[in-house]
Design a protein around this motif. Sequence first.
Motif, PDB file in Angstrom:
ATOM      1  N   UNK A   8       0.853  -1.180   0.000  1.00 37.30           N
ATOM      2  CA  UNK A   8       0.000   0.000   0.000  1.00 37.30           C
ATOM      3  C   UNK A   8       0.898   1.241   0.000  1.00 37.30           C
ATOM      4  N   UNK A   9       0.624   2.153  -0.883  1.00 36.90           N
ATOM      5  CA  UNK A   9       1.461   3.334  -1.000  1.00 36.90           C
ATOM      6  C   UNK A   9       0.873   4.486  -0.191  1.00 36.90           C
ATOM      7  N   UNK A  10       1.674   5.497  -0.016  1.00 39.75           N
ATOM      8  CA  UNK A  10       1.244   6.692   0.714  1.00 39.75           C
ATOM      9  C   UNK A  10       0.060   7.364   0.033  1.00 39.75           C
ATOM     10  N   UNK A  11      -0.057   7.201  -1.288  1.00 36.55           N
ATOM     11  CA  UNK A  11      -1.144   7.854  -2.017  1.00 36.55           C
ATOM     12  C   UNK A  11      -2.508   7.335  -1.588  1.00 36.55           C
ATOM     13  N   UNK A  12      -2.589   6.052  -1.245  1.00 37.45           N
ATOM     14  CA  UNK A  12      -3.860   5.485  -0.792  1.00 37.45           C
ATOM     15  C   UNK A  12      -4.285   6.138   0.513  1.00 37.45           C
ATOM     16  N   UNK A  13      -3.326   6.444   1.372  1.00 41.96           N
ATOM     17  CA  UNK A  13      -3.640   7.083   2.653  1.00 41.96           C
ATOM     18  C   UNK A  13      -4.018   8.551   2.480  1.00 41.96           C
ATOM     19  N   UNK A  14      -3.457   9.215   1.490  1.00 48.62           N
ATOM     20  CA  UNK A  14      -3.698  10.643   1.266  1.00 48.62           C
ATOM     21  C   UNK A  14      -4.997  10.883   0.492  1.00 48.62           C
ATOM     22  N   UNK A  15      -5.372   9.955  -0.370  1.00 46.07           N
ATOM     23  CA  UNK A  15      -6.515  10.128  -1.270  1.00 46.07           C
ATOM     24  C   UNK A  15      -7.805  10.518  -0.548  1.00 46.07           C
ATOM     25  N   UNK A  16      -8.171   9.927   0.593  1.00 46.67           N
ATOM     26  CA  UNK A  16      -9.413  10.355   1.244  1.00 46.67           C
ATOM     27  C   UNK A  16      -9.420  11.832   1.646  1.00 46.67           C
ATOM     28  N   UNK A  17      -8.242  12.393   1.881  1.00 46.94           N
ATOM     29  CA  UNK A  17      -8.154  13.800   2.263  1.00 46.94           C
ATOM     30  C   UNK A  17      -8.122  14.728   1.046  1.00 46.94           C
ATOM     31  N   UNK A  18      -7.578  14.241  -0.067  1.00 46.81           N
ATOM     32  CA  UNK A  18      -7.505  15.065  -1.268  1.00 46.81           C
ATOM     33  C   UNK A  18      -8.773  14.963  -2.117  1.00 46.81           C
ATOM     34  N   UNK A  19      -9.561  13.909  -1.904  1.00 48.27           N
ATOM     35  CA  UNK A  19     -10.776  13.696  -2.697  1.00 48.27           C
ATOM     36  C   UNK A  19     -11.720  14.892  -2.650  1.00 48.27           C
ATOM     37  N   UNK A  20     -12.019  15.481  -1.484  1.00 47.98           N
ATOM     38  CA  UNK A  20     -12.940  16.636  -1.489  1.00 47.98           C
ATOM     39  C   UNK A  20     -12.435  17.803  -2.333  1.00 47.98           C
ATOM     40  N   UNK A  21     -11.128  18.038  -2.336  1.00 45.07           N
ATOM     41  CA  UNK A  21     -10.574  19.113  -3.158  1.00 45.07           C
ATOM     42  C   UNK A  21     -10.727  18.792  -4.640  1.00 45.07           C
ATOM     43  N   UNK A  22     -10.443  17.535  -5.000  1.00 41.53           N
ATOM     44  CA  UNK A  22     -10.607  17.112  -6.388  1.00 41.53           C
ATOM     45  C   UNK A  22     -12.056  17.250  -6.823  1.00 41.53           C
ATOM     46  N   UNK A  23     -12.988  16.832  -5.962  1.00 40.16           N
ATOM     47  CA  UNK A  23     -14.400  16.922  -6.302  1.00 40.16           C
ATOM     48  C   UNK A  23     -14.833  18.373  -6.449  1.00 40.16           C
ATOM     49  N   UNK A  24     -14.371  19.238  -5.555  1.00 40.24           N
ATOM     50  CA  UNK A  24     -14.733  20.660  -5.647  1.00 40.24           C
ATOM     51  C   UNK A  24     -14.208  21.258  -6.951  1.00 40.24           C
ATOM     52  N   UNK A  25     -12.967  20.961  -7.287  1.00 43.17           N
ATOM     53  CA  UNK A  25     -12.378  21.448  -8.535  1.00 43.17           C
ATOM     54  C   UNK A  25     -13.150  20.898  -9.741  1.00 43.17           C
ATOM     55  N   UNK A  26     -13.463  19.622  -9.708  1.00 42.43           N
ATOM     56  CA  UNK A  26     -14.207  19.009 -10.816  1.00 42.43           C
ATOM     57  C   UNK A  26     -15.567  19.660 -10.986  1.00 42.43           C
ATOM     58  N   UNK A  27     -16.246  19.911  -9.875  1.00 44.19           N
ATOM     59  CA  UNK A  27     -17.573  20.510  -9.950  1.00 44.19           C
ATOM     60  C   UNK A  27     -17.494  21.935 -10.511  1.00 44.19           C
ATOM     61  N   UNK A  28     -16.480  22.684 -10.115  1.00 46.34           N
ATOM     62  CA  UNK A  28     -16.329  24.050 -10.607  1.00 46.34           C
ATOM     63  C   UNK A  28     -15.990  24.097 -12.090  1.00 46.34           C
ATOM     64  N   UNK A  29     -15.191  23.143 -12.541  1.00 46.95           N
ATOM     65  CA  UNK A  29     -14.730  23.189 -13.926  1.00 46.95           C
ATOM     66  C   UNK A  29     -15.564  22.343 -14.871  1.00 46.95           C
ATOM     67  N   UNK A  30     -16.372  21.420 -14.360  1.00 46.77           N
ATOM     68  CA  UNK A  30     -17.079  20.500 -15.245  1.00 46.77           C
ATOM     69  C   UNK A  30     -18.592  20.486 -15.086  1.00 46.77           C
ATOM     70  N   UNK A  31     -19.135  20.800 -13.938  1.00 49.25           N
ATOM     71  CA  UNK A  31     -20.572  20.669 -13.712  1.00 49.25           C
ATOM     72  C   UNK A  31     -20.935  19.220 -13.479  1.00 49.25           C
ATOM     73  N   UNK A  32     -20.993  18.459 -14.530  1.00 50.87           N
ATOM     74  CA  UNK A  32     -21.159  17.009 -14.426  1.00 50.87           C
ATOM     75  C   UNK A  32     -19.828  16.383 -14.828  1.00 50.87           C
ATOM     76  N   UNK A  33     -19.573  15.213 -14.308  1.00 46.78           N
ATOM     77  CA  UNK A  33     -18.326  14.546 -14.663  1.00 46.78           C
ATOM     78  C   UNK A  33     -18.634  13.258 -15.415  1.00 46.78           C
ATOM     79  N   UNK A  34     -17.684  12.870 -16.245  1.00 44.95           N
ATOM     80  CA  UNK A  34     -17.850  11.705 -17.092  1.00 44.95           C
ATOM     81  C   UNK A  34     -16.544  10.927 -17.120  1.00 44.95           C
ATOM     82  N   UNK A  35     -16.645   9.652 -16.877  1.00 47.01           N
ATOM     83  CA  UNK A  35     -15.475   8.791 -16.924  1.00 47.01           C
ATOM     84  C   UNK A  35     -15.738   7.580 -17.785  1.00 47.01           C
ATOM     85  N   UNK A  36     -14.669   6.862 -18.081  1.00 46.42           N
ATOM     86  CA  UNK A  36     -14.756   5.648 -18.888  1.00 46.42           C
ATOM     87  C   UNK A  36     -14.023   4.512 -18.180  1.00 46.42           C
TER      88      UNK A  36
END
Length: 156
Positions: free
Chosen positions: A1-29
């Motif tokens: 398990x890498x350090x990124x797995x431990x950090x991701x739960x804390x960075x996720x809200x920032x990523x989601x906020x940025x995604x919402x501001x720049x995308x409105x809806x998000x789309x993945x594949x």
Amino acid sequence: MTWRIHVEPFTRPLFFAWSRLTRGKTLGVRAVAVDSQGRVLMVRHTYLAGWWLPGGGVDRGETTQAAVVRELHEEAGLIARAAPRLVSIHSNDRFFPGDHVVVFRLDDFDRGARTSHGEIAEVGWFSPSDLPADTNRGCRARLAEIFDGAPVDPDW
């Protein structure tokens, strides 16, 4: 398990906020790449626990089909020889409201070098009936729909 797995739960809200501001809806594949032996390609990320179907976000101005081809090349080094086939579309509201995931299947590809470094910890090929125990729940459900005839769930 890498350090990124431990950090991701804390960075996720920032990523989601940025995604919402720049995308409105998000789309993945996500890609279901199947080799000549009937095995499915799975990846293990450096920032998420478990095994996942390869994939990621669709960039602005990019089609879902182009995104899945790009993600397969970046994450696993697969180079599509034919257009991937659309399999299903799912709402991912449980993880992030407004997010959608488009699933494609690809059976015709060449193997090359990955172009993404630092994102993927491991790449593996598995029988759909013998997936790793820590395969992501949504990915496991998609494979059951494709290979076992399970009803398609509109939710990821």
